[in-house]
Scaffold this motif. Structure first.
Motif, PDB file in Angstrom:
ATOM      1  N   GLY A  97       3.273   9.115  -7.930  1.00  0.00           N
ATOM      2  CA  GLY A  97       3.268  10.197  -6.952  1.00  0.00           C
ATOM      3  C   GLY A  97       4.142  11.373  -7.346  1.00  0.00           C
ATOM      4  N   THR A  98       3.930  12.480  -6.636  1.00  0.00           N
ATOM      5  CA  THR A  98       4.732  13.690  -6.808  1.00  0.00           C
ATOM      6  C   THR A  98       5.463  13.978  -5.505  1.00  0.00           C
ATOM      7  OG1 THR A  98       3.119  14.604  -8.371  1.00  0.00           O
ATOM      8  CG2 THR A  98       4.682  16.142  -7.360  1.00  0.00           C
ATOM      9  N   GLU A  99       6.773  14.109  -5.580  1.00  0.00           N
ATOM     10  CA  GLU A  99       7.555  14.309  -4.364  1.00  0.00           C
ATOM     11  C   GLU A  99       7.378  15.735  -3.822  1.00  0.00           C
ATOM     12  OE1 GLU A  99      11.476  12.382  -3.827  1.00  0.00           O
ATOM     13  OE2 GLU A  99      12.229  14.415  -3.631  1.00  0.00           O
ATOM     14  N   PHE A 119      -0.261  10.313   1.293  1.00  0.00           N
ATOM     15  CA  PHE A 119       1.170  10.560   1.318  1.00  0.00           C
ATOM     16  C   PHE A 119       1.934   9.289   1.666  1.00  0.00           C
ATOM     17  CE2 PHE A 119      -0.909  14.552   2.221  1.00  0.00           C
ATOM     18  CZ  PHE A 119      -0.210  15.465   1.449  1.00  0.00           C
ATOM     19  N   TYR A 120       3.044   9.106   0.964  1.00  0.00           N
ATOM     20  CA  TYR A 120       3.983   8.020   1.259  1.00  0.00           C
ATOM     21  C   TYR A 120       5.286   8.661   1.736  1.00  0.00           C
ATOM     22  CZ  TYR A 120       7.265   4.177   0.544  1.00  0.00           C
ATOM     23  OH  TYR A 120       8.233   3.220   0.720  1.00  0.00           O
ATOM     24  N   ALA A 139       6.036   4.858   5.892  1.00  0.00           N
ATOM     25  CA  ALA A 139       4.627   4.886   6.319  1.00  0.00           C
ATOM     26  C   ALA A 139       3.764   5.562   5.267  1.00  0.00           C
ATOM     27  CB  ALA A 139       4.497   5.618   7.648  1.00  0.00           C
ATOM     28  N   VAL A 140       2.491   5.246   5.304  1.00  0.00           N
ATOM     29  CA  VAL A 140       1.512   5.849   4.406  1.00  0.00           C
ATOM     30  C   VAL A 140       0.470   6.549   5.251  1.00  0.00           C
ATOM     31  CG1 VAL A 140      -0.246   5.406   2.662  1.00  0.00           C
ATOM     32  CG2 VAL A 140       1.884   4.123   2.623  1.00  0.00           C
ATOM     33  N   ALA A 211      -0.922   5.192  11.463  1.00  0.00           N
ATOM     34  CA  ALA A 211      -1.433   6.466  10.953  1.00  0.00           C
ATOM     35  C   ALA A 211      -2.145   6.303   9.631  1.00  0.00           C
ATOM     36  CB  ALA A 211      -0.277   7.450  10.784  1.00  0.00           C
ATOM     37  N   ASP A 212      -2.271   5.067   9.169  1.00  0.00           N
ATOM     38  CA  ASP A 212      -2.783   4.856   7.832  1.00  0.00           C
ATOM     39  C   ASP A 212      -4.258   5.194   7.689  1.00  0.00           C
ATOM     40  OD1 ASP A 212      -0.306   3.897   6.987  1.00  0.00           O
ATOM     41  OD2 ASP A 212      -0.743   1.920   7.777  1.00  0.00           O
TER      42      ASP A 212
END
Length: 214
Positions: A97-99, A119-120, A139-140, A211-212
């Motif tokens: 991932g990219t922050e 998004f994580y 959460a994801v 919300a996944d």
């Protein structure tokens, strides 16, 4: 005896060539990395036999890269299987991932937007407008946009408290899926579990909405 030694050297060289060609023709990542490592070891032996420093040096440089990628994929498979067996944390996707940083009040995505990433959440608080769900650390959000018709968002996500989230492109998820069948199967199990959660079902037991599925 010299011709016997020469034949052995050539045999080792041909073996290294065969392994290198085999690895290039493979489509799944874990077997490819294993065969590539074996090819490098054989070619190093061959390079030592013929006294070629460039050949040995080239393969010695490649070995750490292939070993790291192999470790990364094996770790990914183990953690995905763990997630699919009940641990729904997606920490294992963090290396891919990219922050990104979001400010309070910022809209991360809107309902109807084209979905191209999930998004994580690493920090901060977020709210899914439709339905009204708060999303916090760990959460994801948005992974099922990969599976939704037309890859469109089914809800809007707004940042409530400034924080950071990892953005994982669907293209990266697809690449991992196609390159490693075991990862693909485990990820399919995981997303299926999330679909049941979003529907409020788990073997007949209602679950708290998450919300996944957005």
């Amino acid at each position: 005896m010299d011709w016997i030694a020469a034949n052995w050297i050539e045999a080792v060289g041909y073996l290294g060539t065969a392994l290198t060609i085999t690895s290039s023709a493979m489509s799944t990542m874990i077997p490819l990395r294993i065969v590539s490592l074996c090819a490098s070891v054989v070619v190093i032996i061959y390079g030592g036999m013929i006294g070629s420093v460039p050949v040995v040096l080239t393969e010695m440089i490649q070995i750490p890269f292939n070993a790291f990628r192999l470790w990364q994929m094996l770790r990914l498979v183990r953690q995905t299987e763990k997630a699919a067996d009940g641990d729904l944390s997606l920490d294992w996707l963090e290396p891919f991932g990219t922050e990104r940083r979001f400010k309070a009040g910022e809209v991360v995505f809107r309902k109807g937007d084209e979905a191209s990433e999930m998004f994580y959440v690493k920090s901060g608080r977020y709210r899914v407008v439709e339905p009204d769900i708060e999303v916090g650390t760990g959460a994801v959000v948005g992974e099922l946009g990969l599976l939704s018709p037309g890859n469109l968002r089914t809800g809007s996500l707004v940042c409530v408290e400034s924080g950071t989230a990892l953005s994982i492109a669907y293209s990266d998820v697809k690449q991992l899926y196609y390159q490693n069948p075991e990862f693909g199967f485990s990820f399919l199990k995981l997303t299926s579990e999330r679909l049941f959660q979003s529907a409020g079902l788990n073997g007949g037991t209602a679950l708290k909405p998450t919300a996944d599925a957005i």
